[in-house]
Enzyme design. Structure first.
Site, PDB file in Angstrom:
ATOM      1  N   CYS A 101       0.846  -1.197   0.000  1.00 23.79           N
ATOM      2  CA  CYS A 101       0.000   0.000   0.000  1.00 23.79           C
ATOM      3  C   CYS A 101       0.879   1.243   0.000  1.00 23.79           C
ATOM      4  CB  CYS A 101      -0.921  -0.005   1.222  1.00 23.79           C
ATOM      5  SG  CYS A 101      -1.773   1.567   1.479  1.00 23.79           S
ATOM      6  N   CYS A 108       0.659   3.313   3.187  1.00 28.26           N
ATOM      7  CA  CYS A 108       1.378   2.665   4.291  1.00 28.26           C
ATOM      8  C   CYS A 108       2.874   2.906   4.145  1.00 28.26           C
ATOM      9  CB  CYS A 108       1.077   1.169   4.319  1.00 28.26           C
ATOM     10  SG  CYS A 108      -0.514   0.742   5.048  1.00 28.26           S
ATOM     11  N   ASP A 139      -0.568  16.553  -1.544  1.00 32.09           N
ATOM     12  CA  ASP A 139      -0.926  15.677  -2.656  1.00 32.09           C
ATOM     13  C   ASP A 139       0.050  15.899  -3.805  1.00 32.09           C
ATOM     14  OD1 ASP A 139      -3.857  14.169  -3.524  1.00 32.09           O
ATOM     15  OD2 ASP A 139      -2.421  14.666  -5.116  1.00 32.09           O
ATOM     16  N   HIS A 150      -3.532   1.003   8.539  1.00 36.05           N
ATOM     17  CA  HIS A 150      -4.255   0.772   7.290  1.00 36.05           C
ATOM     18  C   HIS A 150      -5.694   0.326   7.535  1.00 36.05           C
ATOM     19  CE1 HIS A 150      -4.598  -0.339   2.982  1.00 36.05           C
ATOM     20  NE2 HIS A 150      -5.507  -1.176   3.471  1.00 36.05           N
ATOM     21  N   HIS A 177      -6.401   3.125   0.828  1.00 35.24           N
ATOM     22  CA  HIS A 177      -6.059   3.385   2.226  1.00 35.24           C
ATOM     23  C   HIS A 177      -6.841   4.641   2.593  1.00 35.24           C
ATOM     24  CE1 HIS A 177      -2.699   3.671   5.497  1.00 35.24           C
ATOM     25  NE2 HIS A 177      -3.577   4.650   5.752  1.00 35.24           N
ATOM     26  N   HIS A 215      -8.289   7.996   3.357  1.00 40.48           N
ATOM     27  CA  HIS A 215      -7.653   9.312   3.366  1.00 40.48           C
ATOM     28  C   HIS A 215      -8.680  10.405   3.170  1.00 40.48           C
ATOM     29  CE1 HIS A 215      -7.561   7.828  -0.812  1.00 40.48           C
ATOM     30  NE2 HIS A 215      -7.702   9.089  -1.184  1.00 40.48           N
ATOM     31  N   HIS A 251      -8.959  14.381   1.768  1.00 39.64           N
ATOM     32  CA  HIS A 251      -8.356  15.502   1.058  1.00 39.64           C
ATOM     33  C   HIS A 251      -8.807  16.796   1.743  1.00 39.64           C
ATOM     34  CE1 HIS A 251      -7.468  13.101  -2.694  1.00 39.64           C
ATOM     35  NE2 HIS A 251      -8.494  12.399  -2.249  1.00 39.64           N
TER      36      HIS A 251
HETATM   37  P1  AMP Z   1      -8.193   9.261  -4.289  1.00 41.30           P
HETATM   38  O1  AMP Z   1      -8.470   9.434  -5.750  1.00 41.30           O
HETATM   39  O2  AMP Z   1      -9.235   9.912  -3.412  1.00 41.30           O
HETATM   40  O3  AMP Z   1      -7.927   7.822  -3.921  1.00 41.30           O
HETATM   41  O4  AMP Z   1      -6.900  10.102  -3.982  1.00 41.30           O
HETATM   42  C1  AMP Z   1      -5.600   9.601  -3.958  1.00 41.30           C
HETATM   43  C2  AMP Z   1      -4.716  10.800  -4.001  1.00 41.30           C
HETATM   44  O5  AMP Z   1      -3.425  10.395  -3.633  1.00 41.30           O
HETATM   45  C3  AMP Z   1      -4.623  11.463  -5.376  1.00 41.30           C
HETATM   46  O6  AMP Z   1      -5.059  12.810  -5.278  1.00 41.30           O
HETATM   47  C4  AMP Z   1      -3.137  11.343  -5.716  1.00 41.30           C
HETATM   48  O7  AMP Z   1      -2.654  12.476  -6.384  1.00 41.30           O
HETATM   49  C5  AMP Z   1      -2.518  11.189  -4.352  1.00 41.30           C
HETATM   50  N1  AMP Z   1      -1.239  10.487  -4.342  1.00 41.30           N
HETATM   51  C6  AMP Z   1      -0.941   9.299  -4.913  1.00 41.30           C
HETATM   52  N2  AMP Z   1       0.336   8.971  -4.674  1.00 41.30           N
HETATM   53  C7  AMP Z   1       0.860   9.971  -3.926  1.00 41.30           C
HETATM   54  C8  AMP Z   1       2.149  10.225  -3.350  1.00 41.30           C
HETATM   55  N3  AMP Z   1       3.176   9.366  -3.500  1.00 41.30           N
HETATM   56  N4  AMP Z   1       2.326  11.359  -2.645  1.00 41.30           N
HETATM   57  C9  AMP Z   1       1.317  12.242  -2.490  1.00 41.30           C
HETATM   58  N5  AMP Z   1       0.078  12.059  -2.990  1.00 41.30           N
HETATM   59  C10 AMP Z   1      -0.148  10.936  -3.710  1.00 41.30           C
HETATM   60 ZN    ZN Z   2      -2.258   1.352   3.650  1.00 41.91          ZN
END
Ligand code: AMP
Ligand code: ZN
Length: 114
Positions: A4, A7, A30, A46, A98, A100, A102
């Site tokens: 993940c 994670c 992000d 997680h 995972h 989250h 925003h």
């Molecule tokens: P979601 O579409 O709600 O699952 O959002 C996942 C978010 O994680 C997206 O806005 C991606 O741009 C962000 N994301 C993915 N990988 C990374 C990373 N390594 N560092 C920071 N943000 C990330």
């Molecule tokens: Zn995770």
């Protein structure tokens, strides 16, 4: 979870631009920002998404929610306004499995939520 990405970020195995951290929570910028302020807040432990929030302890749930307010204050958007979004499942295009949240702000946001 071994594979993940969030994670791995929580464990420090993948770098992130950290905005806030405590015992239960990590907040980082992000990688593909959709607003001038776009911070992702995760519980360090997680769980997949909101459907599994009951698997977190009360302390973890409170920490995640409180982190949204703390991040907004740290980012200077508390008074101007911000949006908290958690995408859950396919219809919401959840791309990282995972839980989250925003935190989006720093500009007038679209009125379209769906
Ligand atoms: P979601 O579409 O709600 O699952 O959002 C996942 C978010 O994680 C997206 O806005 C991606 O741009 C962000 N994301 C993915 N990988 C990374 C990373 N390594 N560092 C920071 N943000 C990330
Ligand atoms: Zn995770």
């Amino acid at each position: 979870m071994d594979d993940c990405i969030f994670c791995k970020i929580a464990r420090g195995e993948i770098p992130s631009a950290k905005v806030y951290e405590d015992e239960y929570v990590l907040a980082f910028r992000d990688i593909n920002p959709m607003a001038p302020t776009h911070v992702v807040i995760i519980p360090k432990r997680h769980v997949r998404n909101m459907n599994e929030i009951a698997l977190l302890s009360e302390a973890e749930r409170l920490a995640v929610l409180s982190a949204c307010e703390k991040v907004a204050a740290l980012e200077g958007v508390a008074e101007s306004g911000y949006r908290v979004v958690s995408n859950c499942g396919p219809d919401a295009d959840q791309s990282v499995q995972h839980l989250h949240f925003h935190v989006l702000g720093g500009a007038k946001l679209s009125v379209n939520l769906a």
